[in-house]
Every structure is written in structure tokens, then in C-alpha cells.
Design a protein around this motif. Structure first.
Motif, PDB file in Angstrom:
ATOM      1  N   ASP A   5       0.804  -1.218   0.000  1.00  0.00           N
ATOM      2  CA  ASP A   5       0.000   0.000   0.000  1.00  0.00           C
ATOM      3  C   ASP A   5       0.829   1.256   0.000  1.00  0.00           C
ATOM      4  OD1 ASP A   5       0.988  -0.460   2.501  1.00  0.00           O
ATOM      5  OD2 ASP A   5      -0.768   0.357   3.551  1.00  0.00           O
ATOM      6  N   VAL A   6       2.158   1.142  -0.106  1.00  0.00           N
ATOM      7  CA  VAL A   6       3.051   2.297  -0.139  1.00  0.00           C
ATOM      8  C   VAL A   6       3.833   2.286  -1.449  1.00  0.00           C
ATOM      9  CG1 VAL A   6       4.981   3.499   0.943  1.00  0.00           C
ATOM     10  CG2 VAL A   6       3.280   2.349   2.372  1.00  0.00           C
ATOM     11  N   THR A   7       3.758   3.376  -2.191  1.00  0.00           N
ATOM     12  CA  THR A   7       4.486   3.510  -3.449  1.00  0.00           C
ATOM     13  C   THR A   7       5.680   4.427  -3.225  1.00  0.00           C
ATOM     14  OG1 THR A   7       2.458   3.236  -4.741  1.00  0.00           O
ATOM     15  CG2 THR A   7       4.348   4.224  -5.858  1.00  0.00           C
ATOM     16  N   ALA A  26       8.955  17.786  -2.920  1.00  0.00           N
ATOM     17  CA  ALA A  26       8.847  16.648  -2.011  1.00  0.00           C
ATOM     18  C   ALA A  26       8.100  16.998  -0.728  1.00  0.00           C
ATOM     19  CB  ALA A  26      10.239  16.113  -1.676  1.00  0.00           C
ATOM     20  N   ARG A  27       8.104  18.271  -0.349  1.00  0.00           N
ATOM     21  CA  ARG A  27       7.443  18.664   0.898  1.00  0.00           C
ATOM     22  C   ARG A  27       5.940  18.451   0.848  1.00  0.00           C
ATOM     23  NH1 ARG A  27      10.496  23.931   0.336  1.00  0.00           N
ATOM     24  NH2 ARG A  27      12.592  23.520   1.097  1.00  0.00           N
ATOM     25  N   THR A  28       5.348  18.603  -0.332  1.00  0.00           N
ATOM     26  CA  THR A  28       3.885  18.533  -0.443  1.00  0.00           C
ATOM     27  C   THR A  28       3.406  17.427  -1.374  1.00  0.00           C
ATOM     28  OG1 THR A  28       3.916  20.176  -2.248  1.00  0.00           O
ATOM     29  CG2 THR A  28       3.665  21.008   0.003  1.00  0.00           C
ATOM     30  N   LEU A  29       4.330  16.711  -1.993  1.00  0.00           N
ATOM     31  CA  LEU A  29       3.932  15.763  -3.030  1.00  0.00           C
ATOM     32  C   LEU A  29       3.215  14.539  -2.458  1.00  0.00           C
ATOM     33  CD1 LEU A  29       4.012  15.374  -6.055  1.00  0.00           C
ATOM     34  CD2 LEU A  29       6.220  14.223  -5.821  1.00  0.00           C
ATOM     35  N   SER A  30       3.696  14.009  -1.349  1.00  0.00           N
ATOM     36  CA  SER A  30       3.087  12.792  -0.784  1.00  0.00           C
ATOM     37  C   SER A  30       1.606  12.970  -0.471  1.00  0.00           C
ATOM     38  CB  SER A  30       3.859  12.358   0.464  1.00  0.00           C
ATOM     39  OG  SER A  30       5.162  11.938   0.130  1.00  0.00           O
ATOM     40  N   PRO A  31       1.210  13.993   0.325  1.00  0.00           N
ATOM     41  CA  PRO A  31      -0.222  14.154   0.596  1.00  0.00           C
ATOM     42  C   PRO A  31      -1.030  14.496  -0.647  1.00  0.00           C
ATOM     43  CG  PRO A  31       1.040  15.995   1.498  1.00  0.00           C
ATOM     44  CD  PRO A  31       2.015  14.961   1.082  1.00  0.00           C
ATOM     45  N   ALA A  32      -0.437  15.247  -1.578  1.00  0.00           N
ATOM     46  CA  ALA A  32      -1.167  15.602  -2.794  1.00  0.00           C
ATOM     47  C   ALA A  32      -1.458  14.358  -3.625  1.00  0.00           C
ATOM     48  CB  ALA A  32      -0.368  16.615  -3.612  1.00  0.00           C
ATOM     49  N   LEU A  33      -0.480  13.470  -3.748  1.00  0.00           N
ATOM     50  CA  LEU A  33      -0.674  12.234  -4.513  1.00  0.00           C
ATOM     51  C   LEU A  33      -1.681  11.319  -3.826  1.00  0.00           C
ATOM     52  CD1 LEU A  33       3.033  11.474  -5.500  1.00  0.00           C
ATOM     53  CD2 LEU A  33       1.193  12.188  -7.050  1.00  0.00           C
ATOM     54  N   ALA A  34      -1.571  11.212  -2.489  1.00  0.00           N
ATOM     55  CA  ALA A  34      -2.502  10.360  -1.750  1.00  0.00           C
ATOM     56  C   ALA A  34      -3.929  10.871  -1.882  1.00  0.00           C
ATOM     57  CB  ALA A  34      -2.087  10.299  -0.275  1.00  0.00           C
ATOM     58  N   ASP A  35      -4.088  12.196  -1.854  1.00  0.00           N
ATOM     59  CA  ASP A  35      -5.419  12.780  -1.955  1.00  0.00           C
ATOM     60  C   ASP A  35      -6.024  12.537  -3.341  1.00  0.00           C
ATOM     61  OD1 ASP A  35      -7.561  14.596  -0.903  1.00  0.00           O
ATOM     62  OD2 ASP A  35      -6.886  15.837  -2.568  1.00  0.00           O
ATOM     63  N   GLN A  39      -8.327   5.500  -2.481  1.00  0.00           N
ATOM     64  CA  GLN A  39      -8.177   4.072  -2.198  1.00  0.00           C
ATOM     65  C   GLN A  39      -7.163   3.795  -1.089  1.00  0.00           C
ATOM     66  OE1 GLN A  39      -7.137   2.378  -5.972  1.00  0.00           O
ATOM     67  NE2 GLN A  39      -9.168   2.700  -6.870  1.00  0.00           N
ATOM     68  N   GLY A  40      -6.905   4.795  -0.244  1.00  0.00           N
ATOM     69  CA  GLY A  40      -5.996   4.592   0.880  1.00  0.00           C
ATOM     70  C   GLY A  40      -4.556   4.381   0.490  1.00  0.00           C
ATOM     71  N   ARG A  41      -4.203   4.738  -0.720  1.00  0.00           N
ATOM     72  CA  ARG A  41      -2.829   4.537  -1.187  1.00  0.00           C
ATOM     73  C   ARG A  41      -1.913   5.599  -0.594  1.00  0.00           C
ATOM     74  NH1 ARG A  41      -1.659   2.681  -7.337  1.00  0.00           N
ATOM     75  NH2 ARG A  41       0.387   1.752  -6.982  1.00  0.00           N
ATOM     76  N   ARG A  42      -0.712   5.202  -0.229  1.00  0.00           N
ATOM     77  CA  ARG A  42       0.267   6.123   0.342  1.00  0.00           C
ATOM     78  C   ARG A  42       1.494   6.206  -0.562  1.00  0.00           C
ATOM     79  NH1 ARG A  42       2.014   4.336   5.889  1.00  0.00           N
ATOM     80  NH2 ARG A  42       1.659   2.233   5.059  1.00  0.00           N
ATOM     81  N   PHE A  43       2.144   7.363  -0.500  1.00  0.00           N
ATOM     82  CA  PHE A  43       3.327   7.594  -1.335  1.00  0.00           C
ATOM     83  C   PHE A  43       4.476   8.067  -0.453  1.00  0.00           C
ATOM     84  CE2 PHE A  43      -0.246   7.876  -4.153  1.00  0.00           C
ATOM     85  CZ  PHE A  43       0.194   7.330  -5.352  1.00  0.00           C
ATOM     86  N   ASP A  44       5.610   7.452  -0.635  1.00  0.00           N
ATOM     87  CA  ASP A  44       6.839   7.840   0.057  1.00  0.00           C
ATOM     88  C   ASP A  44       7.759   8.501  -0.960  1.00  0.00           C
ATOM     89  OD1 ASP A  44       8.968   8.166   1.757  1.00  0.00           O
ATOM     90  OD2 ASP A  44       9.586   6.059   1.714  1.00  0.00           O
TER      91      ASP A  44
END
Length: 374
Positions: A5-7, A26-35, A39-44
Motif C-alpha cells: 500500500d506504499v508507493t 517533495a514537501r507537499t507531493l506525498s499528501p497531494a498524490l494520496a489525496d 483508495q488509501g494509497r500512500r506515497f513515500d
């Protein structure tokens, strides 16, 4: 491999401006991609800074390098950022995508002046497109039958470009026409960050300020300024600024000479040199305006109206202050050009892509030598 579940998304960035942009993204990309993905996907999101473009500007070669770089790492998606203007089949490249290998190569200059905003949107679209196609059947289908997610943000004049069967990428967007050329050129100047040139000209500015301070209290300069018409003052301004730009480019060896004779190589050289002239020109004009304002303040403080009138036979008014300061700024700029020879070339050379490319090659060579020693 990363958890299901983590990309893991890696922003592989060239040194200097691309790395700074990547860190801000990188500071804002993870929450923007998850939003946006749901489907509950997370990005690192991680940032890796290295000169992956060293020695080549061929997109096919760069895509292979990116693929090889990621093959030994636990990365799901790689988006590579470079501030080099890349070309593919005679067109200016915006982005290369390989859905099979989850790779993207983004040429930042093709995004134009609104670099940070468009880079964020382009990276988001690239990651979502690549992440949405990591199904088991995608790799088994022929390239011609694959359905790829189309970017939601496609600033004109961006459109699909030709992709060869032997190439790593399977989707490409290019910019063409006069608008595409101007967008790439504007993006190159923006990526060069011409405002950084001003602190790098400290010795030239010191020489110009000293020249201006002396000239402002010179009675001969007063008489010359009174006799000059507006067209001549404009000519003096253009001439002094052009002299300063030319001297900086020659002295710091910023002019790019291509060793190749191909049309693409000549086109790249024209882009490099045009962007260098514009970048240095913006820096010099900013210095000129600052010098002009300082001269006005200095003239208001130092000039005695009675003495000025006795020399010029004309009463001193606001127009005289402005005309004198304008003429002195042009004269002082010539003095600054001579003072620029005392500068360290590092800040000035940062305005030229060709010099940054040489630095990248040296960095890559040093890294290779270090690996051999260890």
C-alpha cells in the motif's frame, strides 16, 4: 520491495536548480498524490541528487541511465528532473514516460516561466499515470495496445511526439513551433536564475559605484550631461549595458561552441547562447537600475545647486538630477565592466548551461574515481 500500500517515488534530480525544485516538491507531493489517488494509497517521496545527464543530452540514453539507476534500488517510480533543454526527433522534449519501467524524464525548461507550479502539476500527473498502470497485464501486452493515462494538464503548445520501437519510453510529449521555442527559452532563463548573478558581480558593482561617485562631482560631467539629448542618453545606456554583457560573456568564457555539426547540436547551441545572453542581460540591467537609483540619491546629497549653476549656467532642477544620474550610470557601467575582470567566474558561469554541464561531468568523474579507490 516496498509494502503493497506504499508507493516509493524517487525524484532523481540534476544538481543545482532541479535539486532545489525537487526538494520543494517533495514537501507537499506525498499528501497531494494520496489525496488524488484515493483508495488509501500512500506515497513515500524521496529526492536523489546526482548528475545523471553528465556527458549526454540524448533522451534515449538518459532513459536507459535512469532505468539502470533504479534497477538496483527499492524504488517503484522514478521521475527524473533536468534543467537541460532536451530534443527528440528534432522536437523540444517536455516529458518522456515509460509505463513498462515506471520511469519519467522531465525537461524543466519546457515548462516555461511558471516553473515551480507547472513542475508540481507535471510530476503529479506523471506519478499518477505510472502508478495507475502497474498491473500484471500491462507489461505483457504489445506497446501499441497499451492504454496509458493521459495527463490532465497539458499546457499548449504541448502534444504527443514520435516514439521509436527501440526506445525505452512509450509515451512522449514535445513542444513545437514559435510558442514552444519561446516557452523553452523562457524556461531556460528561469532555470538559470539570473538574480543570482547580481551578488556575483560585487567587485564590478564596487568599481561602478566608485566611478559613479567620482563622476557625479565632476564639473565636466555636469556640462556633458546638460548637453546630451534623450536619444543620446538612450544610446549610451544601450551601449554600456551591451558592453558589460559582452565583456562578462567573453571574460568568463560563457559562449557555447558545439563540437557536433548536426542540426540538433546547432539548435542546442543557439538555445544555450540565447539563454546565456538573456540571463546575463537581466542581471546587468538589474545592476544598472540599482546603480541609477544610488546615483540619484548621491547626487541629491552631494551636489551644491549654486556651484552647479555657476558651471552649467542653468538652474539645477529635478530633471538635471535625473539626467546627470542617468549619464553617470552609463559611464559607471563601463567602469564596472572593467572591474568585472576581478570577479570569481563561478557565479557568472552559473548563468551558462554549458558550464553547468562541464561541472556535472566533473562531478560524475569524481564519483567514478572515488568508487574505484574504495
Amino acid at each position: 520491495m516496498s509494502p503493497q500500500d506504499v508507493t516509493v517515488v524517487v525524484l532523481l534530480a540534476d544538481p543545482d536548480a532541479p535539486t532545489e525544485i525537487a526538494h520543494r516538491l517533495a514537501r507537499t507531493l506525498s499528501p497531494a498524490l494520496a489525496d488524488r489517488s484515493g483508495q488509501g494509497r500512500r506515497f513515500d517521496v524521496k529526492v536523489v541528487s546526482e548528475p545523471f545527464t553528465a556527458g549526454t543530452e540524448d533522451p534515449h540514453t538518459l532513459m536507459r541511465r535512469i532505468k539502470d539507476r533504479g534497477s538496483a534500488e527499492d524504488w517503484d517510480i522514478i521521475v527524473a528532473l533536468t534543467d537541460l533543454p532536451l530534443h527528440a526527433h528534432g522536437r523540444k522534449l517536455v516529458v518522456n514516460l515509460s509505463h513498462e519501467h515506471s520511469l519519467a524524464l522531465l525537461s524543466l525548461p519546457s515548462l516555461g516561466l511558471r516553473l515551480q507550479t507547472r513542475a508540481r502539476r507535471a510530476v503529479e500527473e506523471a506519478v499518477l499515470g505510472l502508478a495507475g498502470l502497474q498491473d500484471t497485464g500491462a507489461e505483457e501486452r504489445p506497446r501499441s495496445q497499451r492504454q496509458h493515462r493521459q495527463p490532465a494538464v497539458r499546457p499548449t503548445p504541448m502534444h504527443k511526439g514520435q516514439v521509436g520501437e527501440e526506445e525505452t519510453d512509450d509515451l512522449r510529449y514535445v513542444a513545437s513551433g514559435p510558442r514552444g521555442y519561446l516557452r523553452v527559452l523562457a524556461g531556460m532563463v528561469r532555470a538559470n536564475r539570473p538574480w543570482r548573478l547580481v551578488p556575483g558581480l560585487s567587485k564590478a558593482l564596487a568599481a561602478a559605484l566608485a566611478t559613479g561617485a567620482v563622476a557625479t562631482v565632476n564639473s565636466t560631467v555636469w556640462s556633458l550631461a546638460e548637453a546630451l539629448s534623450a536619444p543620446r542618453l538612450v544610446i549610451a545606456t544601450v551601449g554600456s549595458v551591451a558592453l558589460m554583457i559582452g565583456w562578462l560573456i567573453i571574460d568568463a568564457e560563457l559562449w557555447h561552441r558545439s563540437s557536433e555539426g548536426s542540426p540538433e547540436a546547432r539548435q542546442r547551441a543557439r538555445l544555450y547562447n540565447t539563454s546565456t545572453v538573456l540571463t546575463v542581460g537581466i542581471g546587468v540591467i538589474v545592476c544598472y537600475v540599482g546603480l541609477l537609483l544610488i546615483n540619484v540619491v548621491w547626487a541629491l546629497f552631494i551636489i551644491n545647486p549654486q556651484v552647479f549653476t555657476s558651471v552649467t549656467r542653468e538652474p539645477l532642477d529635478a530633471t538635471d538630477y535625473w539626467t546627470l544620474s542617468w549619464f553617470v550610470a552609463s559611464t559607471a557601467t563601463v567602469g564596472g565592466a572593467l572591474g568585472s575582470g576581478l570577479e570569481s567566474d563561478e557565479a557568472i558561469r552559473a548563468a551558462a548551461y554549458s558550464k553547468r554541464e562541464q561541472e556535472r561531468r566533473q562531478m560524475a568523474k569524481d564519483d567514478h574515481d572515488d568508487q574505484r579507490v574504495t
